[in-house]
Enzyme design. Structure first.
Site, short mmCIF file in Angstrom:
data_model
loop_
_atom_site.label_atom_id
_atom_site.label_comp_id
_atom_site.label_asym_id
_atom_site.label_seq_id
_atom_site.Cartn_x
_atom_site.Cartn_y
_atom_site.Cartn_z
N ASN A 10 0.85 -1.09 -0.04
CA ASN A 10 0.01 0.34 -0.14
C ASN A 10 0.59 1.20 0.14
OD1 ASN A 10 -1.89 2.12 0.45
ND2 ASN A 10 -2.26 1.33 2.46
N LYS A 12 0.12 4.33 -0.19
CA LYS A 12 -0.56 5.35 0.68
C LYS A 12 -0.39 6.56 -0.45
CE LYS A 12 -0.05 2.92 4.79
NZ LYS A 12 0.26 3.22 6.36
N HIS A 96 -9.16 1.31 5.32
CA HIS A 96 -7.90 1.52 6.13
C HIS A 96 -7.74 2.35 7.31
CE1 HIS A 96 -3.72 2.43 6.94
NE2 HIS A 96 -3.40 1.38 6.24
N GLU A 98 -6.26 4.57 8.05
CA GLU A 98 -6.13 6.03 8.35
C GLU A 98 -7.23 6.71 7.46
OE1 GLU A 98 -2.29 5.43 5.99
OE2 GLU A 98 -1.51 4.89 7.76
N GLU A 166 -4.63 -4.74 11.00
CA GLU A 166 -3.46 -3.82 11.05
C GLU A 166 -3.90 -3.28 12.33
OE1 GLU A 166 -2.01 -2.71 6.98
OE2 GLU A 166 -3.21 -1.13 7.66
N GLY A 172 3.61 2.34 10.76
CA GLY A 172 4.54 3.14 10.58
C GLY A 172 5.31 3.49 11.73
N SER A 211 4.04 -2.17 10.10
CA SER A 211 5.51 -2.30 10.17
C SER A 211 6.28 -3.61 9.89
CB SER A 211 5.81 -1.91 11.86
OG SER A 211 6.06 -0.62 12.03
O1 LIG Z 1 -1.56 -0.56 4.80
C1 LIG Z 1 -0.38 -0.67 5.27
C2 LIG Z 1 -0.24 -0.46 6.76
O2 LIG Z 1 -0.81 0.65 7.01
C3 LIG Z 1 1.12 -0.74 7.18
O3 LIG Z 1 1.97 0.32 7.05
P1 LIG Z 1 3.61 0.23 7.55
O4 LIG Z 1 4.02 -0.99 6.85
O5 LIG Z 1 4.14 1.55 6.95
O6 LIG Z 1 3.55 0.04 8.93
#
Ligand SMILES: O=C[C@H](O)COP(=O)(O)O
Length: 250
Positions: A10, A12, A96, A98, A166, A172, A211
């Site tokens: 993803n 983002k 998600h 977010e 998640e 993150g 992460s």
């Molecule tokens: O969609 C992916 C997740 O929000 C994980 O993000 P991350 O791997 O940067 O922690």
């Protein structure tokens, strides 16, 4: 039967036209490396879906990160699942954390978005996960199972729906739950899917996200009922993402 795993990136709000080079590099890793026993998916921002889909290397599917519930209409700034299918997306992420946090999306809306994805014949990746406060309060399973029940459509099948767990506090941050904690939540999600969909519940892929990186992918992917990863930051560079895919190479 154990589902075939999926390693999904993803991106983002990251990526420019020049990012096509990372997609090509990923294709080279897949072509030149040992075969990985998993599907591979990249979900770039909307602006890149069509060009990535047109130029996707063999073995890489392209998806999107969100969609509107409607097919078309007066919804300035929004994108429909039909448009994303037309652009070449095969998967769409919905719910998600977010989007739940930044755009106030609740599980009813997430479910409606997932239904829109299914109606286009695409696969929905439905995200769920608890906040740190909810975990500290011992509410992880209540929150996660509640989100699964309310966000996964009745029409879902193992072919058209993927669930992604998640934990919000792991996204993150470089922090992850223990493998035991991941297994506990995934096994609970599996139980809820079996209870609702019968034997088919065993066929749904349940991804872990938060992460994930090359150094922890193997142990997280080996946890019970983990059928792949939803990767944010470490999916932006082909070398890192390929290092996560390594978890599915013999
Ligand atoms: O969609 C992916 C997740 O929000 C994980 O993000 P991350 O791997 O940067 O922690």
């Amino acid at each position: 039967m154990k589902p075939t795993a999926l390693v999904a990136g993803n991106w983002k709000m990251n990526g420019l036209a020049s990012s096509q080079a990372e997609l090509e590099a990923l294709g080279n890793y897949l072509r030149d490396g040992d075969t990985a026993d998993c599907g591979v998916l990249i979900c770039p921002p909307f602006t890149l879906v069509a060009s990535f889909a047109a130029n996707a290397p063999e073995g890489v599917a392209i998806g999107a990160q969100d969609c509107h519930t409607n097919k078309s209409g007066a919804h300035t700034g929004d994108i429909s699942a039909e448009m994303l299918r037309d652009a070449g997306a095969a998967f769409i992420i919905v719910g998600h954390s977010e989007r739940r946090a930044d755009h106030g999306e609740d599980s009813a809306l997430v479910c409606a978005k997932a239904e829109a994805v299914l109606a286009e014949g695409l696969t929905a990746i439905v995200c769920v996960g608890e906040t740190e406060a909810e975990r500290d309060a011992g509410k992880t399973l209540d929150i996660v199972l509640g989100q699964v029940a309310a966000s996964v459509p009745a029409e879902s099948t193992p072919e058209n729906t993927v669930v992604a767990y998640e934990p919000v506090w792991a996204i993150g941050t470089g922090r992850t739950p223990t493998v035991e904690d991941v297994a506990e939540v995934h096994t609970a999600i599996r139980g809820a899917l079996v209870e609702r969909f019968g034997e088919a519940g065993n066929g749904f892929r349940i991804l872990y996200g938060g992460s994930v990186k090359p150094s922890n992918a193997s142990e997280l992917m080996a946890a019970d009922n983990v059928n792949g990863a939803l990767v944010g930051g470490a999916s932006l560079k082909a070398a890192d993402f390929n290092g996560i895919i390594d978890a599915y190479r013999k």
